[in-house]
Motif scaffolding. Structure first.
Motif, short mmCIF file in Angstrom:
data_model
loop_
_atom_site.label_atom_id
_atom_site.label_comp_id
_atom_site.label_asym_id
_atom_site.label_seq_id
_atom_site.Cartn_x
_atom_site.Cartn_y
_atom_site.Cartn_z
N ASN A 119 49.71 86.92 21.65
CA ASN A 119 49.97 86.73 20.23
C ASN A 119 49.34 87.86 19.42
O ASN A 119 48.12 87.99 19.37
CB ASN A 119 49.44 85.37 19.79
N LYS A 120 50.15 88.67 18.77
CA LYS A 120 49.67 89.83 18.01
C LYS A 120 48.70 89.41 16.90
O LYS A 120 47.65 90.01 16.72
CB LYS A 120 50.88 90.56 17.43
N LEU A 121 49.05 88.37 16.13
CA LEU A 121 48.18 87.91 15.04
C LEU A 121 46.84 87.42 15.58
O LEU A 121 45.80 87.72 15.01
CB LEU A 121 48.87 86.82 14.22
N SER A 122 46.86 86.71 16.69
CA SER A 122 45.61 86.25 17.31
C SER A 122 44.73 87.42 17.71
O SER A 122 43.51 87.37 17.56
CB SER A 122 45.90 85.40 18.55
N ASN A 123 45.34 88.50 18.20
CA ASN A 123 44.58 89.70 18.56
C ASN A 123 43.91 90.32 17.34
O ASN A 123 42.76 90.73 17.38
CB ASN A 123 45.49 90.73 19.22
N VAL A 124 44.65 90.41 16.24
CA VAL A 124 44.12 90.99 15.01
C VAL A 124 42.93 90.16 14.52
O VAL A 124 41.87 90.70 14.19
CB VAL A 124 45.21 91.11 13.92
N VAL A 125 43.09 88.85 14.49
CA VAL A 125 42.02 87.96 14.02
C VAL A 125 40.81 88.05 14.94
O VAL A 125 39.68 88.21 14.47
CB VAL A 125 42.54 86.50 13.90
N ALA A 126 41.02 87.96 16.25
CA ALA A 126 39.91 87.99 17.20
C ALA A 126 39.16 89.32 17.15
O ALA A 126 37.92 89.35 17.14
CB ALA A 126 40.43 87.74 18.61
N PHE A 127 39.89 90.42 17.10
CA PHE A 127 39.24 91.73 17.06
C PHE A 127 38.41 91.88 15.79
O PHE A 127 37.29 92.35 15.82
CB PHE A 127 40.27 92.86 17.15
N ASN A 128 38.97 91.46 14.65
CA ASN A 128 38.25 91.63 13.39
C ASN A 128 37.06 90.69 13.26
O ASN A 128 36.08 91.04 12.60
CB ASN A 128 39.22 91.53 12.22
N ARG A 129 37.10 89.55 13.89
CA ARG A 129 35.90 88.69 13.95
C ARG A 129 34.80 89.39 14.73
O ARG A 129 33.64 89.40 14.32
CB ARG A 129 36.22 87.34 14.58
N LEU A 130 35.17 89.97 15.86
CA LEU A 130 34.21 90.72 16.67
C LEU A 130 33.66 91.91 15.91
O LEU A 130 32.45 92.16 15.90
CB LEU A 130 34.89 91.17 17.96
N LEU A 131 34.53 92.64 15.24
CA LEU A 131 34.11 93.80 14.46
C LEU A 131 33.19 93.39 13.32
O LEU A 131 32.16 94.03 13.07
CB LEU A 131 35.33 94.55 13.92
N LYS A 132 33.52 92.31 12.62
CA LYS A 132 32.67 91.80 11.54
C LYS A 132 31.26 91.53 12.04
O LYS A 132 30.27 91.94 11.42
CB LYS A 132 33.28 90.53 10.97
N GLU A 133 31.15 90.84 13.16
CA GLU A 133 29.84 90.52 13.73
C GLU A 133 29.09 91.78 14.13
O GLU A 133 27.87 91.87 13.97
CB GLU A 133 29.98 89.57 14.92
N GLN A 134 29.81 92.77 14.65
CA GLN A 134 29.16 94.03 15.03
C GLN A 134 28.66 94.78 13.80
O GLN A 134 27.56 95.34 13.83
CB GLN A 134 30.13 94.91 15.82
N VAL A 135 29.43 94.79 12.73
CA VAL A 135 29.00 95.44 11.49
C VAL A 135 27.73 94.75 10.95
O VAL A 135 26.78 95.42 10.55
CB VAL A 135 30.13 95.43 10.43
N ILE A 136 27.71 93.44 10.96
CA ILE A 136 26.52 92.70 10.51
C ILE A 136 25.31 93.05 11.38
O ILE A 136 24.21 93.28 10.86
CB ILE A 136 26.79 91.18 10.51
N ALA A 137 25.51 93.12 12.70
CA ALA A 137 24.42 93.46 13.61
C ALA A 137 23.89 94.86 13.34
O ALA A 137 22.67 95.09 13.32
CB ALA A 137 24.89 93.33 15.06
N VAL A 138 24.80 95.81 13.12
CA VAL A 138 24.40 97.20 12.84
C VAL A 138 23.59 97.27 11.55
O VAL A 138 22.53 97.90 11.50
CB VAL A 138 25.66 98.11 12.77
N LEU A 139 24.06 96.58 10.51
CA LEU A 139 23.31 96.56 9.24
C LEU A 139 21.96 95.88 9.41
O LEU A 139 20.96 96.34 8.86
CB LEU A 139 24.14 95.85 8.16
N SER A 140 21.91 94.81 10.18
CA SER A 140 20.65 94.09 10.41
C SER A 140 19.62 94.93 11.14
O SER A 140 18.42 94.74 10.98
CB SER A 140 20.92 92.82 11.23
N GLU A 141 20.10 95.88 11.95
CA GLU A 141 19.20 96.78 12.67
C GLU A 141 18.77 97.98 11.83
O GLU A 141 18.05 98.85 12.30
CB GLU A 141 19.87 97.26 13.97
N GLY A 142 19.27 98.04 10.58
CA GLY A 142 18.85 99.10 9.67
C GLY A 142 19.73 100.34 9.69
O GLY A 142 19.38 101.35 9.09
N TYR A 143 20.85 100.28 10.38
CA TYR A 143 21.76 101.42 10.43
C TYR A 143 22.81 101.33 9.33
O TYR A 143 23.15 100.25 8.87
CB TYR A 143 22.50 101.48 11.78
N PHE A 144 23.34 102.48 8.97
CA PHE A 144 24.45 102.57 8.03
C PHE A 144 25.71 102.64 8.88
O PHE A 144 25.89 103.59 9.65
CB PHE A 144 24.31 103.83 7.17
#
Length: 108
Positions: free
Chosen positions: A50-75
């Motif tokens: 399912n293409k839409l499921s892939n978009v949603v799943a990938f962006n959830r993963l990306l969102k969490e990674q962005v939060i983790a990067v910011l939490s570690e003090g990186y831009f």
């Protein structure tokens, strides 16, 4: 300030295949060793039928990674794939900063 280059290797939302190879090709062309304050991580495609499921799943993963990067003090600097990666990137920054103002530079 230290930076983290998030390679969002995703191309499921586009009509033309190949966008998912963009981040790796960009990183090949630049020498990250020349930039000691830039760390790099890679998030690769999530595949289902399912293409839409892939978009949603990938962006959830990306969102969490962005939060983790910011939490570690990186831009975070996110390079991608297709335009759908803006969903995860902006959602992550927005959740991290919640009530604060923030900006996004989007280059196509």
């Amino acid at each position: 300030m230290e930076f983290c280059l998030i390679q969002a290797s995703f191309g499921e939302a586009g009509n033309i295949k190949g966008a998912e190879f963009g981040p790796k090709e960009i990183v090949k062309k630049i020498n990250l060793q020349s930039f000691p304050k830039i760390h790099s991580i890679d998030i690769t495609d999530i595949c289902s039928q399912n293409k839409l499921s892939n978009v949603v799943a990938f962006n959830r993963l990306l969102k969490e990674q962005v939060i983790a990067v910011l939490s570690e003090g990186y831009f975070p600097i996110t390079i991608g794939g297709d335009h759908s990666i803006s969903l995860g990137t902006i959602s992550g920054v927005g959740e991290y900063y919640r009530d604060s103002k923030f900006g996004v530079i989007y280059i196509d």
